[in-house]
Design an enzyme around this catalytic site. Structure first.
Site, PDB file in Angstrom:
ATOM      1  N   SER A   6       0.863  -1.181   0.000  1.00  0.00           N
ATOM      2  CA  SER A   6       0.000   0.000   0.000  1.00  0.00           C
ATOM      3  C   SER A   6       0.899   1.230   0.000  1.00  0.00           C
ATOM      4  CB  SER A   6      -0.930  -0.014   1.217  1.00  0.00           C
ATOM      5  OG  SER A   6      -0.183  -0.209   2.393  1.00  0.00           O
ATOM      6  N   GLU A   8       1.197   5.556   0.776  1.00  0.00           N
ATOM      7  CA  GLU A   8       0.647   6.712   1.502  1.00  0.00           C
ATOM      8  C   GLU A   8       1.035   8.023   0.813  1.00  0.00           C
ATOM      9  OE1 GLU A   8       1.010   6.494   5.774  1.00  0.00           O
ATOM     10  OE2 GLU A   8       1.604   8.600   5.836  1.00  0.00           O
ATOM     11  N   ASP A  99      -0.846  14.871  15.728  1.00  0.00           N
ATOM     12  CA  ASP A  99       0.061  15.715  16.519  1.00  0.00           C
ATOM     13  C   ASP A  99      -0.389  17.152  16.379  1.00  0.00           C
ATOM     14  OD1 ASP A  99       1.945  13.811  17.484  1.00  0.00           O
ATOM     15  OD2 ASP A  99       2.702  13.637  15.427  1.00  0.00           O
ATOM     16  N   PHE A 206      12.450  14.542   9.936  1.00  0.00           N
ATOM     17  CA  PHE A 206      11.301  13.669  10.262  1.00  0.00           C
ATOM     18  C   PHE A 206      11.660  12.756  11.429  1.00  0.00           C
ATOM     19  CE2 PHE A 206       9.606  13.230   5.603  1.00  0.00           C
ATOM     20  CZ  PHE A 206       9.002  14.461   5.699  1.00  0.00           C
ATOM     21  N   HIS A 256       3.964  -1.070   3.610  1.00  0.00           N
ATOM     22  CA  HIS A 256       3.240   0.192   3.389  1.00  0.00           C
ATOM     23  C   HIS A 256       4.307   1.256   3.150  1.00  0.00           C
ATOM     24  CE1 HIS A 256       0.040   3.246   4.015  1.00  0.00           C
ATOM     25  NE2 HIS A 256       0.960   3.925   4.687  1.00  0.00           N
TER      26      HIS A 256
END
Ligand code: FAD
Length: 277
Positions: A6, A8, A99, A206, A256
């Site tokens: 998958s 994102e 967040d 990140f 993913h």
């Protein structure tokens, strides 16, 4: 059998971003993904753009899974969003706490993702396949690894069907985490989230925020490359392909990918892994 994969995306902000994402999707669709998911900005800041991207993906004939985050949202807002997704025939959600931008205090009805999962189940029964987040290297705000695991179990028990992990570059962290989950009776599939290496500065930023560890040897080598993007990407391709191979060989139920709305590196990884169907 090929593993389920998958992808994102984040919802694009500009018309140019929308066009670029369409092209990315076209490339990634060749890998026959199970679904495409679209992130949701803190406090619903991307609500309309997430919806637009999700409906476009669905109109192209793919399964689209909107992310939905509870922080700063009221029950009424979430319910209205759920109803809209139901009316469009969306059947899968990635459910998160979210967040807050630094300095903001939550004014919403949901403090933890488990409460949002429970609310969605209470309001919509089994309509949605619910994916939740998992942290093989422990969520950065958790009091301890054990407390984080316990909270993960609460979230699963509230009604999650599957989990997608935060990214990591150490396969052992994932396997240990899965073993611990199984020992606690957690039986849902836990799919590793994979972050290809696009750019060192961005990755380091990140990782500082989300607590994902970049192993020292890798960080030092990536730092050495500086602006030499082709060497950086070649190393990144090797490292991430190896990681995916280990994960799949060790029994991960799928992969993913965090795409950052790009297809090139993922296509290269998929070719090396022979994921094309
Ligand atoms: P939770 O499961 O609620 O956990 C958050 C923290 O609270 C953890 O430290 C946990 O141990 C602790 N906790 C949980 N329950 C309790 C309790 N009862 N008592 C005390 N402590 C508790 N963010 C976005 O804003 N939008 C997105 O679209 C998005 N997509 C994501 C997709 C994936 C696959 C992942 C892994 C993350 C994503 N995030 C997204 C980031 C996510 O919102 C953050 O990591 C956030 O800090 C935690 O979200 P959560 O759903 O894991 O929260």
């Amino acid at each position: 059998m090929k593993p389920e994969i998958s992808f994102e995306f984040f919802p694009p902000k500009t018309d140019e971003g929308v066009l670029k994402l369409r092209e990315t999707r076209k490339q990634l669709a060749l890998l026959n993904p199970k679904f495409f998911s679209v992130t949701f900005g803190a406090g619903g800041s991307t609500r309309d753009r997430t919806m637009d991207a999700v409906l476009e993906i669905q109109a192209e004939g793919f399964e689209a899974a909107p992310h939905i985050s509870g922080i700063s949202s009221s029950k009424e807002e979430i319910l209205s969003l759920l109803k809209t997704y139901q009316s469009h025939g969306i059947r899968r959600l990635v459910v998160l706490r979210g967040d807050l931008p630094s300095g903001e205090v939550s004014s919403g009805d949901f403090v933890y993702a488990s409460q949002l999962v429970a609310f969605i189940r209470e309001q919509t029964g089994d309509w949605f396949q619910i994916e939740v987040a998992a942290y093989p290297e422990t969520h950065p705000e958790a009091r301890s690894a054990a407390a984080d695991l316990k909270h993960f179990k609460t979230k699963v028990d509230a009604g999650a069907n599957a989990a997608i992990t935060q990214y990591f570059y150490n396969a052992d962290a994932y396997f240990q985490f899965v073993d611990q989950c199984q020992a606690m009776g957690i039986q849902i599939p836990i799919v590793p989230g994979v972050m290809p290496i696009y750019n060192y500065t961005q990755l380091a930023r990140f990782s500082n925020v989300c607590g994902a560890e970049i192993p020292r040897w890798l960080r030092l080598r990536l730092e050495d490359y500086g602006d030499d993007m082709s060497s950086l990407r070649a190393l990144g391709l090797d490292v991430v392909t190896d990681l995916c191979e280990k994960l799949l060989a060790g029994g991960a139920p799928g992969l993913h990918f965090y795409t950052l709305n790009q297809s090139g590196i993922i296509t290269n990884i998929a070719e090396r892994l022979n994921l094309k169907k």
